[in-house]
Write an enzyme that holds these catalytic residues in place. Structure first.
Site, PDB file in Angstrom:
ATOM      1  N   CYS B  37       0.812  -1.092   0.154  1.00 24.29           N
ATOM      2  CA  CYS B  37      -0.101  -0.006  -0.013  1.00 24.29           C
ATOM      3  C   CYS B  37       0.917   1.374   0.069  1.00 24.29           C
ATOM      4  O   CYS B  37       0.490   2.286  -0.287  1.00 24.29           O
ATOM      5  CB  CYS B  37      -0.915  -0.128   1.088  1.00 24.29           C
ATOM      6  SG  CYS B  37      -1.881  -1.616   1.382  1.00 24.29           S
ATOM      7  N   ASP B  39       2.837   2.273   2.372  1.00 27.33           N
ATOM      8  CA  ASP B  39       3.187   2.714   3.767  1.00 27.33           C
ATOM      9  C   ASP B  39       3.097   1.940   4.881  1.00 27.33           C
ATOM     10  O   ASP B  39       2.103   1.093   4.941  1.00 27.33           O
ATOM     11  CB  ASP B  39       2.538   4.216   4.008  1.00 27.33           C
ATOM     12  CG  ASP B  39       1.091   4.212   3.576  1.00 27.33           C
ATOM     13  OD1 ASP B  39       0.344   3.259   3.407  1.00 27.33           O
ATOM     14  OD2 ASP B  39       0.674   5.565   3.399  1.00 27.33           O
ATOM     15  N   CYS B  62       5.161   8.324   2.281  1.00 23.72           N
ATOM     16  CA  CYS B  62       5.473   9.654   1.912  1.00 23.72           C
ATOM     17  C   CYS B  62       5.518  10.434   2.929  1.00 23.72           C
ATOM     18  O   CYS B  62       5.652  10.223   4.104  1.00 23.72           O
ATOM     19  CB  CYS B  62       4.212   9.898   1.014  1.00 23.72           C
ATOM     20  SG  CYS B  62       2.846  10.357   2.166  1.00 23.72           S
ATOM     21  N   CYS B 105      -2.919   9.118   5.768  1.00 24.44           N
ATOM     22  CA  CYS B 105      -1.587   8.975   6.463  1.00 24.44           C
ATOM     23  C   CYS B 105      -1.891   9.255   8.186  1.00 24.44           C
ATOM     24  O   CYS B 105      -1.084   8.675   8.972  1.00 24.44           O
ATOM     25  CB  CYS B 105      -0.794   9.997   6.066  1.00 24.44           C
ATOM     26  SG  CYS B 105      -0.269   9.874   4.273  1.00 24.44           S
TER      27      CYS B 105
END
Lengths: 404, 137
Positions: B37, B39, B62, B105
């Site tokens: 995915c 992360d 990221c 995130c």
């Protein structure tokens, strides 16, 4: 050396100053409509267009009458696919293309599918190449068009176009080639390649944005196209609309320069690309090349840096313009479909970076980029739990991840 | 995409980046996300007398994912275990000015906090762990 550094030449290129110089008079003094037949303003503009058309045709070994100007490669691809399918619908309803084509082809094909056209998306091998045998096997008596790109925009892999062209001819199927990334950078000869239609554009080869071309074969066979834009019947009726003469002239100049400088330029860009590749891959472990080792565009380098995420890496070298196949750089949150088609795992697709070396790239810029990439990758690996786990000897493939 | 200054600051100067030994007393470890995915966050807390005295993170992801986890470690320090469980992803979004496409995130960071707390509680053999918090995200 000036910052920021532009190393994203697959995306677009700056206009060569010589191209701009050639264009300028056509904005102000020679502003005529090239379709105006009754006065010198029109003649002057037409002369500029004719000359450009000749340069463009000559580079790809075509006749000037076979060049249809469009707004760019996306329009050319759309016109090729939709125009052929519409014109030859009595003959069949099947199109063959590949899974790593540019979105201009894939999405045009998808749109045709919605109208009942059958499309076969051929797979590619681990280096990104279509097997000509697969093309042969996919052809049915309903196949009216094959569309395979010359070189891929992400990984630079060059397809065996001449072999596919031979098969297409043998089977009597029209063959379109999206040559956007190849024309001007590698030798392209429509006769040798056996293509019937070919799309390309100016802004990838140091010309202006907003102008492209579709090569449409006139003899053996004579390709007919249903136009997508109706109007004054310009471009042999295939693409109506007043020609943007300054852009056409710039396109012609850009091609003329490529024709003249390609032998020297391709050697130079390849040497810089090779240095970039060796510099990065020699200093860092677990960096994987995406695409074909040798059958690749001279300026292309696409690599995956294991354990670091592509967008984070771009952020670490933000004074260098690059591109990533990471999902985070797209709106869809899906990593590059091109890399996925090669069989690259999603994890490594997220870790990919595309470098595009071009005409104006300098050795200093390449050295700087190598240095910055090494530092940024090391910085992020130190921060990466995956790198830590790998160093501890944990096989990441056996870990039970909570996929979200 | 343009990042907020705070995201850039956390990226360049990550707070509390590193690892504790997982089996150390009072250490809770949460690992969430998946490489496929794009992360993976590892968040660790060190607890003394029900208070988080130290926190560390490592993140594959990221810039926004790195910043979210870095910020989380800052916020965790000094909080009691109960207070830490109250941290919401929306607070992270607000603090870092995350755009809509990066909200996941912050969700991942909240999940990582919960997973670390949960791991700590399990190790501490606390009996009143709520059932829902027992499953790492």
């Amino acid at each position: 050396m000036k910052l920021p550094i532009y190393m994203d030449n697959h995306s677009t290129t700056p206009c060569d100053p010589r191209v701009v110089d050639a264009m300028l008079p056509y904005f102000t003094e020679k502003f005529g409509n090239s379709a105006s037949r009754n006065h010198s303003f029109g003649w002057e503009a037409e002369e500029g267009v004719d000359q450009a058309r000749k340069h463009i045709a000559s580079l790809i070994n075509a006749d000037a009458k076979e060049i249809v100007f469009t707004s760019g490669a996306t329009e050319s691809d759309n016109l090729a696919l939709k125009g052929v399918v519409e014109m030859y619908k009595e003959k069949g309803d099947h199109v063959i293309t590949s899974s790593t084509e540019h979105r201009a082809v894939i999405d045009a094909a998808k749109s045709l599918e919605k109208k009942g056209v059958k499309v076969t998306y051929l797979p590619v091998d681990k280096d990104g190449r279509v097997d000509p045998d697969d093309v042969r096997k996919a052809i049915t008596d309903k196949t009216i068009l094959i569309s395979i790109m010359l070189a891929n925009n992400e990984i630079g892999t060059i397809h065996p176009i001449a072999e596919i062209g031979k098969i297409a001819k043998e089977k009597g199927v029209l063959f379109h080639c999206d040559a956007t990334q190849g024309v001007g950078k590698i030798p392209v000869d429509v006769q040798e390649l056996g293509v019937d239609l070919m799309a390309f554009t100016a802004h990838k080869i140091y010309g202006p944005k907003g102008i492209g071309a579709l090569y449409v074969r006139r003899k053996a066979p004579r390709v007919r196209l249903a136009p997508m834009i109706d109007g004054g019947g310009h471009e042999r009726g295939m693409r109506s609309g007043t020609l943007p003469v300054p852009l056409v002239v710039g396109f012609g100049k850009a091609i003329e320069l490529c024709a003249k400088e390609m032998p020297e330029e391709s050697v130079r860009t390849m040497a810089l690309r090779d240095r970039l590749q060796d510099g990065i891959m020699g200093a860092l472990e677990e960096v994987y090349l995406n695409g074909h080792e040798t059958d690749r565009l001279p300026g292309n380098l696409n690599v995956s840096f294991a354990y670091v995420e592509g967008e984070a890496l771009l952020m670490g070298v933000k004074e260098i313009a690059l591109s990533s196949g990471s999902a985070c750089t797209s709106a869809t949150l899906e990593p590059s479909y091109v890399l996925r088609a090669l069989g690259v795992g999603s994890d490594l697709a997220h870790s990919s970076i595309r470098f595009g070396v071009g005409r104006f790239t300098t050795p200093e810029e390449v050295e700087y980029t190598i240095d910055r990439m090494i530092k940024a990758v090391n910085h992020l690996r130190e921060m990466s739990p995956l790198y830590e786990m790998a160093k501890e000897g944990i096989d990441l493939k056996t870990v039970q991840w909570a996929v979200h | 995409m343009a990042y907020s200054e705070k995201v850039i600051d956390h990226y360049n100067n990550p707070r509390n980046m590193g690892s504790f030994k997982k089996d150390e007393d009072g250490v809770g470890t949460g690992i969430v996300g998946a490489p496929e995915c794009g992360d993976v966050m590892k968040l660790q807390i060190k607890v003394e007398n029900e208070t988080i005295v130290d926190a560390k993170f490592k993140t594959f992801g990221c810039g926004s994912a790195i910043a979210s986890s870095s910020l989380a470690t800052e916020w965790l320090k000094g909080k009691t275990v109960d207070e830490a469980g109250q941290i919401k992803n929306t607070e992270i979004v607000q603090e870092l000015n995350l755009p809509p496409v990066k909200i996941h995130c912050s969700v991942l960071a909240e999940d990582a906090i919960k997973a670390a707390l949960n791991d700590y509680k399990k190790k501490a053999d606390t009996e009143d762990v709520p059932e829902e918090a027992a499953t790492p995200a």
